[in-house]
Each structure stands twice: as C-alpha cells, then as structure tokens.
Scaffold this active site. Structure first.
Site, short mmCIF file in Angstrom:
data_model
loop_
_atom_site.label_atom_id
_atom_site.label_comp_id
_atom_site.label_asym_id
_atom_site.label_seq_id
_atom_site.Cartn_x
_atom_site.Cartn_y
_atom_site.Cartn_z
N MET A 94 0.81 -1.23 0.00
CA MET A 94 0.00 0.00 0.00
C MET A 94 0.85 1.28 0.00
SD MET A 94 -2.85 -1.51 -0.28
CE MET A 94 -4.21 -0.40 0.01
N HIS A 110 -4.98 -5.20 -8.01
CA HIS A 110 -5.84 -4.15 -7.44
C HIS A 110 -7.29 -4.61 -7.47
CE1 HIS A 110 -7.10 -0.15 -6.28
NE2 HIS A 110 -8.06 -0.26 -7.18
N ASP A 164 -2.06 3.20 -9.56
CA ASP A 164 -2.84 2.10 -10.14
C ASP A 164 -3.15 2.33 -11.62
OD1 ASP A 164 -2.91 0.77 -7.65
OD2 ASP A 164 -4.66 1.92 -7.02
C1 GAR Z 1 -5.79 -7.21 -2.03
O1 GAR Z 1 -7.13 -7.47 -2.27
C2 GAR Z 1 -5.20 -6.27 -3.07
O2 GAR Z 1 -5.88 -6.34 -4.28
C3 GAR Z 1 -5.39 -4.93 -2.40
O3 GAR Z 1 -5.14 -5.14 -1.06
C4 GAR Z 1 -5.56 -6.46 -0.71
C5 GAR Z 1 -4.47 -7.09 0.13
O4 GAR Z 1 -4.86 -8.32 0.63
N1 GAR Z 1 -4.50 -3.98 -2.98
C6 GAR Z 1 -4.80 -2.68 -3.15
O5 GAR Z 1 -5.84 -2.17 -2.77
C7 GAR Z 1 -3.71 -1.87 -3.86
N2 GAR Z 1 -4.21 -0.60 -4.28
P1 GAR Z 1 -3.78 -9.39 1.08
O6 GAR Z 1 -2.77 -8.67 1.98
O7 GAR Z 1 -4.59 -10.38 1.87
O8 GAR Z 1 -3.14 -9.97 -0.15
#
Ligand code: GAR
Length: 200
Positions: free
Chosen positions: A88, A107, A143
């Site tokens: 992030m 994303h 993004d």
């Molecule tokens: C995921 O769903 C990913 O797509 C999102 O954060 C989540 C992390 O989950 N990413 C974003 O929003 C990036 N802009 P995780 O830590 O369980 O993989």
C-alpha cells in the site's frame, strides 16, 4: 526468475503465490524474498512459515521516499521482478526504473475505475453492478500502469464492501499467480498501453 513480493498486511495474495509455487505452478518464477513496509503483519508469518526470507522495511523509519526505496532495492537486490501483493505504498521513478516491465500489482477493482485505497468500498458506494480485479504493470501513476489481465465479479443486492472484497479475492488469488508465471516465462510485453502476450 527470482521475484520479490512486497506486502503490507494480511498476505492472502502472497499465500496464493506461495501455494502456487509449492504446487509447481509458478515456475520459472521463484519467490526469493518477501518484504513488508509494516512490521508485525500476517504476511510476514506466512513468508516465514513457507521458509522464505521475510524482511521489514518500515517506511516510517525513513525521512524521505528515496531512502525508503533504496532500502527496498537493497532487500530486492537478487530479484529480477517484483510483485506488489497488497503493498500500500506508491513507488516513485527511482524504484520503478530499476525493474522495467518487471513490476506487477493486483488491485481490487476494474481499473481505471476506483484506484487507490478501499476500492471495494468505493465500488459499493458508487452503485456499480460489476466489479473485479485488475493485474497490471506498475508505473509511477496510482494504479494506472498497462493492464495485463482482469476478471469480473457481480455485485448482488445486499453485498457490502467486505462481501465484495471477498468475492474479488477469490478471483485475484487465482489470477495473480497465473500472471506472475506468464511474466517470468517472458510471455508479456507492452506496445504503448497495450500488453501483448506471446502464446506458449
Ligand atoms: C488485495 O485485495 C489487493 O488487491 C489490495 O489489497 C488487498 C491485500 O490483501 N490492494 C490494493 O488495494 C492496492 N491498491 P492481502 O494482503 O490479503 O493480499
């Protein structure tokens, strides 16, 4: 191809990558290191449980972005590609130029809709009927890099942001390892914004 996985939180996408690797489905990609910008997150436990080096590069410990990115680059020194799996932080040119067309991000929306944080919440608030996941190359925009692959999910009446995110994650856990495998196999290239895929 040695890859580094950057994480910030729970690490369910990292787990999907680790599981795919264990099943032999990620080769020629090989997860060499996992790096988190936040200490104490579950993703670090997942990496350690899989026997992977798990490194914390806490962005709060750095006064400027270049120093933070230098520390990330040092942790990734053996890697040829980078996967952002729930990472992030926005990366600057300083970092991105070191891995041309070798950084991918997942994303939880159909980009260019709903970039940034809380994409499922944004989608529910907007009232869209379809959302999904986007895996894309990373450039210095938020993004906004060239789209490699997308999968859709339907939003049903009563779905809240958590329910939508869970549906999206089922798709992204399947999609991200596939894309990483195709990247490592050298099948992906770019013509402007258009990602071109060479058949196997
Ligand atoms: C995921 O769903 C990913 O797509 C999102 O954060 C989540 C992390 O989950 N990413 C974003 O929003 C990036 N802009 P995780 O830590 O369980 O993989």
């Amino acid at each position: 191809m040695k890859i580094g996985v950057l994480v910030s939180g729970s690490g369910t996408n990292l787990q999907a990558l680790l599981d795919a690797e264990a099943r032999g489905e990620l080769a020629p990609a090989e997860i060499a290191v996992v790096v988190s910008n936040r200490p104490g997150v579950k993703a670090l436990e997942r990496a350690a449980a899989a026997g992977k080096p798990a490194i914390v590069v806490d962005h709060k410990a750095f006064t400027d972005r270049a120093a933070f990115e230098d520390a990330l680059l040092a942790a990734l020194r053996d890697c040829e590609a980078v996967v952002l799996a729930g990472f992030m932080r926005v990366l600057t040119h300083h970092f991105v130029e070191k891995f041309p067309l070798r950084i991918v991000n997942t994303h939880p929306s159909l980009l260019p809709a709903f970039p940034g944080v809380d994409a499922p919440k944004q989608a529910i608030a907007y009232g869209v009927k379809v959302s999904g996941v986007t895996v894309h190359f990373v450039d210095t925009s938020l993004d906004g890099g060239p789209i490699i692959e997308q999968r859709t999910v339907r939003i049903e009446p009563g779905d809240d942001a958590a329910a939508l995110h869970a549906k999206i994650q089922r798709e992204e856990h399947r999609l991200l390892p596939q894309v990483v495998q195709r990247l490592a196999a050298g099948r992906l290239s770019c013509e402007g914004r258009h990602v071109v895929e060479r058949a196997e």
